[in-house]
Write an enzyme that holds these catalytic residues in place. Structure first.
Site, PDB file in Angstrom:
ATOM      1  N   HIS A 301      20.391  95.615 117.503  1.00  0.00           N
ATOM      2  CA  HIS A 301      20.395  94.291 118.148  1.00  0.00           C
ATOM      3  C   HIS A 301      18.982  93.886 118.584  1.00  0.00           C
ATOM      4  CE1 HIS A 301      22.219  91.049 120.631  1.00  0.00           C
ATOM      5  NE2 HIS A 301      21.177  91.295 121.415  1.00  0.00           N
ATOM      6  N   GLU A 302      18.323  94.753 119.320  1.00  0.00           N
ATOM      7  CA  GLU A 302      16.999  94.389 119.842  1.00  0.00           C
ATOM      8  C   GLU A 302      15.994  94.251 118.698  1.00  0.00           C
ATOM      9  OE1 GLU A 302      17.376  93.391 122.707  1.00  0.00           O
ATOM     10  OE2 GLU A 302      19.143  94.544 123.293  1.00  0.00           O
TER      11      GLU A 302
HETATM   12 ZN   LIG Z   1      20.197  90.078 122.764  1.00  0.00          ZN
END
Ligand SMILES: [Zn+2]
Length: 877
Positions: A301-302
């Site tokens: 995600h990051e």
């Molecule tokens: Zn996020």
């Protein structure tokens, strides 16, 4: 903490562009725990005109120096008003220099610059940068950052910021300096700084374009042997984003820093991600399979934010879902490609239904793009993230993978380096595919979960089968009138033997085999299929093609057909959930009427069939066998019967366990094969089913022996935790021994001790409050640490209905006291905790009154933060 400030709402419609460009930014930090001095040199250029007010944001800063174009400003040449500093009529070219003093060691809110363990770090999203220095702290002001840090070399040997390191050197007195430059313009919320004595794990990644990227994970020294999974996940993320989205990393270095003290999961600061250590550190004996999967998902995600969030960012915070919905969609797809797509989908859907549907149905209901907020931190919600991801998924469903990727490409071509809106994203998708998505765009502005009523009609003489679907979204506190939304409707029909029927609408020349996708854009739709020899079983909204609640009067036989035969894993799982839900709620009603609870045979039969199926992925089967949780079941009742749901669910579980004991035991034994731990998807799937079987077998006479034996033999945290949790939930004598052995083994290990707190906080029953109070005195608990607060108080208030909703209101009074205390330290986390009261109006009169009293007591507290005040005000309204 913004003490005593009566904050007013900010509206999306009031957005105005910032009148200045920031053409240069140099930050200098003189680092210290007690005091850090921040010097900012900024060059502003007015976009239009000769002069204008120059407005900056700041909070809790001691201003030491302020200079404009080389001249110190007198106190009457600027004004500070709350969180804004205004220099009236600043000239077109304004070089501003400020020097401020901040106190990171005293920062308990964990926003801005703060201390974790022995090192300093930052958290700036959404509005933490203003706690570091005066600056236009808004996402649409983007500039290139040059950051110089100086500090004591022994205390702070590692000095990190965004971008590439461009200089370093020693200074007199055992001090040193490091300079970082980030060539990519970014908003202040993506700024990061880390200073301390941290250890490093390093790897490399060669991008598709040939760039050699150094990957560095920084942790506290004792955690060096827990980084390999995070590193592998990072490498996998980088490769996946190239393969699936054609997106390549753009700098020579990528840092991840793990901290035990973090309000959220992780933060995507450009090239310097800061992570809650929960999403970095793992070793088979310290982390469960779910932790491993969580790490993979959050690292992904990051990383994916580098393009969806950092390179293209949000114009204002109302657009948060632009980066979060899209990036959650991307991380869901990443996990689905890395593991089992079906299992990942089901976990995502279960989560949406248990967390987001209630939000849509509660006092804080808001569209994925809200129209107003008081405290933006309160809008990092399941709606903005998870429902936002579902909206992105619908684009994907409607446009297909190719069309979706074309839209993504155009989005980057148009907006790389810009701060944009959800409308810009929609326009890119529409233009790239030459389709009209205007009506689809209503998903951004409408709150509430649509309900779809489905009716069917069968005409045997003519072989016609007609489905009628009507959509309706109930009004929410923020919005009375609702419009029909665009719903992708994926459908299959099964004959009574479970065979998939070819679908031919009246008037179509040919039948089509397999799932058909229709688009519903009106309130009511009717579909008539021809050539249907027998009344079929509809398989509705396959793959959860729209985030709606579907109402259809399935008979138990029809559900059984779907569970056994449907080709779509979601619909199979959903049919099992429906059958279990119907059964549990029936028991609950019987109990309320004072009748003896008793099952008809259908659920047992269906579960027997599922358990006997040796071909299905064990992880998928485990999902099928998990009964709906109490929160989700509560959602299905007009007035929540806390004790009834608990008793009925437990009764159903016990009956299933007794009826299916030989089969459960067989499966358990064959899965519990004594093989040493492996980290593969297949091994995780086997553990998942094994421990689901153990959960049922705990309701039989052999449960305690099995759990003890599993605990004894376990070489990994998944099996250990499952065994101890099973003993604790049943209140067996072995539980105390197991908990205390676990405590002695893991004392001092923050992450593992979180699990120890959790296992005890989740135990049903009113006596758990006493345990929670006692555990708050434990040396490993700290109200200042968000992970501990979530593990003990969060789990008790959100995941232990019979504990929190004890009839005497003791759970409510406890939470109110806790929230008031925590609000003085960390308003953001306090605001999360207080949401446990949000749905108080759905309970019986006595509980309602008790919760209202506590909410009012919180509301009346002097000096309450804006964060908590906003939630409580909505809840009470
Ligand atoms: Zn996020």
């Amino acid at each position: 903490m913004k003490e005593g400030t009566a904050q007013s709402a900010i509206y999306r419609k009031d957005y105005t562009a910032y009148p200045w460009d920031v053409t240069q930014l140099d930050l200098h930090f003189d680092i210290g725990i007690e005091t850090t001095i921040v010097c900012a040199e900024m060059e502003f250029r007015l976009k239009d005109g000769d002069s204008a007010d120059l407005v900056l944001n700041g909070s809790d800063l001691d201003l030491l120096v302020i200079e404009l174009n080389g001249r110190l400003l007198a106190p009457d040449e600027f004004r500070i008003d709350g969180e804004t500093l205004t220099i009236p009529d600043a000239p077109q070219h304004s070089a501003l220099k400020t020097e401020v003093k901040i106190h990171p060691g005293k920062n308990s809110a964990l926003e801005g610059l703060y201390l974790s363990g022995d090192f300093l770090l930052t958290q700036c999203e959404a509005e933490g940068f203003r706690k570091i220095t005066w600056f236009p702290d808004r996402p649409d002001v983007m500039t290139s950052y040059r950051v110089t840090m100086e500090a004591d070399k022994t205390e702070f040997p590692v000095l990190l910021s965004n971008g590439n390191q461009v200089g370093s050197g020693d200074l007199p007195g055992g001090r040193h300096w490091v300079c970082w430059h980030d060539p990519f313009p970014k908003p202040s919320y993506l700024f990061a700084l880390v200073a301390g004595d941290l250890a490093l794990v390093e790897d490399h990644f060669k991008t598709c374009g040939g760039r050699d990227v150094s990957l560095r994970i920084y942790v506290e020294k004792e955690n060096l042997d827990r980084c390999s999974h995070a590193m592998q996940s990072l490498v996998n993320s980088m490769r996946w984003d190239e393969d699936r989205f054609g997106l390549e990393y753009d700098l020579d270095v990528y840092h991840i820093v793990a901290t035990n003290d973090f309000n959220m999961g992780a933060m995507e600061n450009k090239s310097l991600n800061i992570f809650n250590s929960k999403y970095v550190l793992a070793r088979p004996d310290t982390a469960t399979d779910a932790d491993y999967q969580g790490i993979e998902g959050v690292i992904g995600h990051e990383y994916f934010h580098n393009w969806t969030g950092n390179r293209v960012t949000c114009q204002d915070w109302f657009q948060l879902t632009l980066k979060e919905g899209l990036t959650v969609f991307r991380d869901e797809e990443f996990s689905a490609d890395m593991q089992s797509r079906a299992v990942k989908r089901i976990q995502v859907i279960r989560d949406l239904r248990s967390r987001q549907f209630p939000e849509d149905d509660g006092p804080m209901a808001h569209p994925i793009r809200p129209d107003k907020y008081v405290e933006i931190n309160n809008f990092y919600t399941a709606t903005v993230y998870q429902k936002g991801a579902t909206v992105i998924r619908m684009y994907h469903t409607l446009l297909g993978e190719q069309g979706f990727q074309k839209g993504m490409q155009l989005y980057f071509d148009r907006h790389d380096g810009e701060a944009v809106t959800c409308d810009d994203f929609l326009a890119a998708m529409a233009d790239a595919n030459q389709v009209d998505l205007e009506h689809f765009g209503r998903w951004y502005g409408q709150s509430g979960t649509p309900q779809v009523q489905v009716q069917d009609r069968y005409d045997p003489a003519r072989g016609l089968y007609t489905l009628t679907l009507e959509q309706h979204t109930p009004s929410t506190p923020d919005q009375q009138d609702k419009q029909p939304l665009v719903l992708p409707f994926a459908l299959g029909l099964l004959d009574t033997d479970g065979h998939e029927l070819p679908l031919q609408l009246e008037g179509e020349p040919d039948a089509v085999t397999g799932t058909r996708l229709f688009v519903m854009d009106k309130t009511r739709h009717e579909f008539t299929f021809t050539g249907i020899a027998n009344k079929p079983v509809p398989s509705l909204f396959r793959d959860f093609s729209a985030p709606v609640k579907v109402y259809f009067g399935y008979s138990p036989d029809q559900l059984a057909t779907l569970i056994e035969h449907d080709s779509d894993p979601y619909t199979r799982w959903d049919a099992a959930q429906r059958m279990a839900q119907n059964t549990i709620l029936e028991q609950c009603q019987m109990r309320a009427r004072g009748q003896e609870m008793a099952l008809d045979g259908s659920l047992v039969k269906a579960f027997r069939g599922a358990l006997s199926d040796l071909d299905t992925d064990p992880a998928l089967l485990a999902e099928t066998l998990k009964l709906p949780d109490e929160e989700y079941l509560s959602d299905q009742m007009d007035v929540v019967d806390v004790d009834g749901i608990h008793a009925a669910r437990l009764f159903v579980k016990q009956e299933l366990a007794l009826e299916l004991e030989p089969l459960l035991q067989q499966r358990y034994t064959s899965l519990n094969d004594g093989q040493p731990y492996r980290k593969t998807a297949a091994a995780m799937a086997r553990r998942s089913l094994k421990n689901t079987c153990l959960g049922y077998l705990m309701e039989t006479a052999q449960g305690e022996a099995l759990a003890n034996a599993q605990l004894e033999a376990s070489d990994n945290m998944t099996d250990t935790l499952a065994a101890i949790q099973a003993l604790v939930l049943k209140g067996l004598p072995a539980a105390a021994t197991a908990l205390s052995a676990f405590e002695s083994r893991w004392a001092g290990d923050a992450l593992v001790m979180d699990k120890w707190f959790m296992m005890q906080a989740v135990k049903p029953g009113s006596e758990t409050l006493g345990t929670v109070r006692r555990l708050m005195e434990h040396p490993e608990f700290s109200i200042r640490n968000p992970n501990k607060v979530r593990a003990l108080i969060g789990v008790f208030a959100m995941l232990n209905p019979t504990g929190f909703h004890a009839a005497d209101g003791s759970g409510y009074a406890f939470l109110a006291d806790f929230v008031i205390e925590l609000d003085g330290l960390n308003p953001q986390v306090a605001a999360r905790m207080v949401t446990a009261f949000n749905r108080w109006k759905r309970y019986d009169e006595d509980r309602k009154a008790l919760m209202q009293t506590q909410l009012q007591r919180i509301a009346d507290t002097h000096g309450l933060s804006g964060d908590v005040a906003e939630i409580v005000k909505h809840a009470l309204a």
